[in-house]
Design an enzyme around this catalytic site. Structure first.
Site, PDB file in Angstrom:
ATOM      1  CD  GLU A  55       0.875  -4.117   9.707  1.00  0.00           C
ATOM      2  OE1 GLU A  55       0.001  -3.718  10.489  1.00  0.00           O
ATOM      3  OE2 GLU A  55       0.741  -4.091   8.467  1.00  0.00           O
TER       4      GLU A  55
ATOM      5  CG  ASP B 140      -5.825  -2.224  15.004  1.00  0.00           C
ATOM      6  OD1 ASP B 140      -6.614  -1.479  14.391  1.00  0.00           O
ATOM      7  OD2 ASP B 140      -4.864  -1.801  15.668  1.00  0.00           O
TER       8      ASP B 140
ATOM      9  CD  GLN C 135      -0.969  -0.831   3.653  1.00  0.00           C
ATOM     10  OE1 GLN C 135      -2.178  -0.854   3.604  1.00  0.00           O
ATOM     11  NE2 GLN C 135      -0.293  -1.348   4.676  1.00  0.00           N
TER      12      GLN C 135
ATOM     13  N   GLY D  63      -1.752 -12.297   8.483  1.00  0.00           N
ATOM     14  CA  GLY D  63      -2.561 -12.701   9.627  1.00  0.00           C
ATOM     15  C   GLY D  63      -3.499 -13.854   9.310  1.00  0.00           C
TER      16      GLY D  63
HETATM   17  N1  AG3 Z   1      -7.942   0.871  11.413  1.00  0.00           N
HETATM   18  C1  AG3 Z   1      -8.697   1.615  10.465  1.00  0.00           C
HETATM   19  C2  AG3 Z   1     -10.134   1.766  10.706  1.00  0.00           C
HETATM   20  C3  AG3 Z   1     -10.820   2.186   9.465  1.00  0.00           C
HETATM   21  C4  AG3 Z   1     -10.744   3.641   9.146  1.00  0.00           C
HETATM   22  N2  AG3 Z   1     -11.509   3.910   7.973  1.00  0.00           N
HETATM   23  C5  AG3 Z   1     -11.557   5.085   7.335  1.00  0.00           C
HETATM   24  N3  AG3 Z   1     -10.936   6.114   7.827  1.00  0.00           N
HETATM   25  N4  AG3 Z   1     -12.209   5.160   6.214  1.00  0.00           N
HETATM   26  C6  AG3 Z   1      -7.229   1.681  12.288  1.00  0.00           C
HETATM   27  C7  AG3 Z   1      -5.912   1.166  12.649  1.00  0.00           C
HETATM   28  C8  AG3 Z   1      -5.459   1.797  13.906  1.00  0.00           C
HETATM   29  N5  AG3 Z   1      -4.608   0.963  14.660  1.00  0.00           N
END
Ligand code: AG3
Length: 278
Positions: free
Chosen positions: A108, A157, A33, A140
């Site tokens: 991760e 997460d 990404q 994961g």
């Molecule tokens: N995880 C992302 C949650 C999604 C956010 N989505 C968005 N902004 N469109 C967060 C990771 C933090 N540890």
């Protein structure tokens, strides 16, 4: 007046959020990404993946406390905890606040996220230095398949259900999580916005309800996420977060989570309740 620089996330096809940027601290392409750390005027340092806001130093505590403590305080003995995703470290930082936790494994997929968190987001990645924490850079999905009956709690997460994270919202993955949990284990996943991801939440809660004896949806306010209102879903093999005696919960240094919030987070408005399986 000086130069104005703004970062914009397309939250839906028809809705955007913009933040004024002081400085781009990092921008790079990983194998998975686009990774960026911005210093924003309103939220301070912000982690952005594929142009989607993941977290920032101003509101991150809400999400990271809620994805961690509600589940950890539902279990009498959460010794071994797995975090899938979460390379920024915010979730691990919350988990290590619990003395009962003996081991934390963070899986991760993207090394670059861990590296930029260590360098630019020390408030979040602080927990990585705890001796109980082990960091694995791998998939994961593969990890849960290969580690059966291994964890007391699993936290998903993840990013939004697009690109690399799609598999983290699938029925097969939830079944593998069930197998990867010990006999009285539970898992918590971030499950998006009840305004903009209604079908997703309905599908996930229905699927988890088929696999786990206990399914619970809870909510919190995250100002930078679409709708500002966010959900988490728990699947539990034995313990019900609503059966916890909140007067006996351990004292934690938190800013959003509290014994009252442990209970209140499960109080859902009718428009959210109607997404749950009947
Ligand atoms: N995880 C992302 C949650 C999604 C956010 N989505 C968005 N902004 N469109 C967060 C990771 C933090 N540890």
């Amino acid at each position: 007046m000086g130069l104005e620089v703004w970062f914009t996330e397309d939250q839906t096809e028809n809705l955007r959020i913009s933040c004024r940027v002081k400085e781009v601290l990092f921008s790079g392409q990983s194998p998975f990404q686009q990774v960026a750390v911005l210093d924003t005027v309103e939220f301070g340092r912000m982690l952005v993946l594929d142009n989607i806001i993941q977290t920032n130093v101003k509101d991150e505590f809400v999400y990271h406390e809620m994805i961690s403590h509600v589940g950890l305080n539902t279990l009498p003995n959460p010794e071994k905890v797995l975090v899938i995703g979460g390379g920024d470290g915010g979730t691990v930082r919350e988990i290590v606040k619990h003395d009962r936790v003996k081991q934390v494994v963070l899986v991760e997929i993207d090394q670059m996220v861990i590296d930029v968190a260590k360098k630019f987001l020390p408030e979040l990645s602080a927990g990585f230095g705890d001796p109980r924490v082990q960091i694995l850079v791998e998939d994961g999905i593969k990890h849960v398949k290969e580690n059966k009956n291994a964890y007391d709690m699993i936290i998903v997460d993840s990013t939004d259900p697009i690109g690399p994270a799609v598999g983290l919202f699938s029925e097969e993955f939830y079944r593998d999580i069930y197998e990867s949990l010990r006999e009285d284990g539970l898992f918590v996943a971030q499950t998006e916005s009840p305004f903009f991801n209604r079908e997703l939440i309905a599908r996930i809660t229905a699927t988890i309800n088929e696999i786990f004896p206990v399914t619970r949806l809870f909510q919190a306010v995250v100002s930078t996420y679409p709708g500002g209102y966010w959900t988490f879903t728990m699947g539990s093999k034995k313990y019900d977060p609503l059966a916890v005696d909140i007067d006996k919960l351990p004292k934690l240094d938190t800013k959003w989570y509290s014994p009252e919030i442990h209970r209140a987070a499960f109080t859902l408005q009718p428009f959210v309740k109607e997404l749950l399986p009947r």
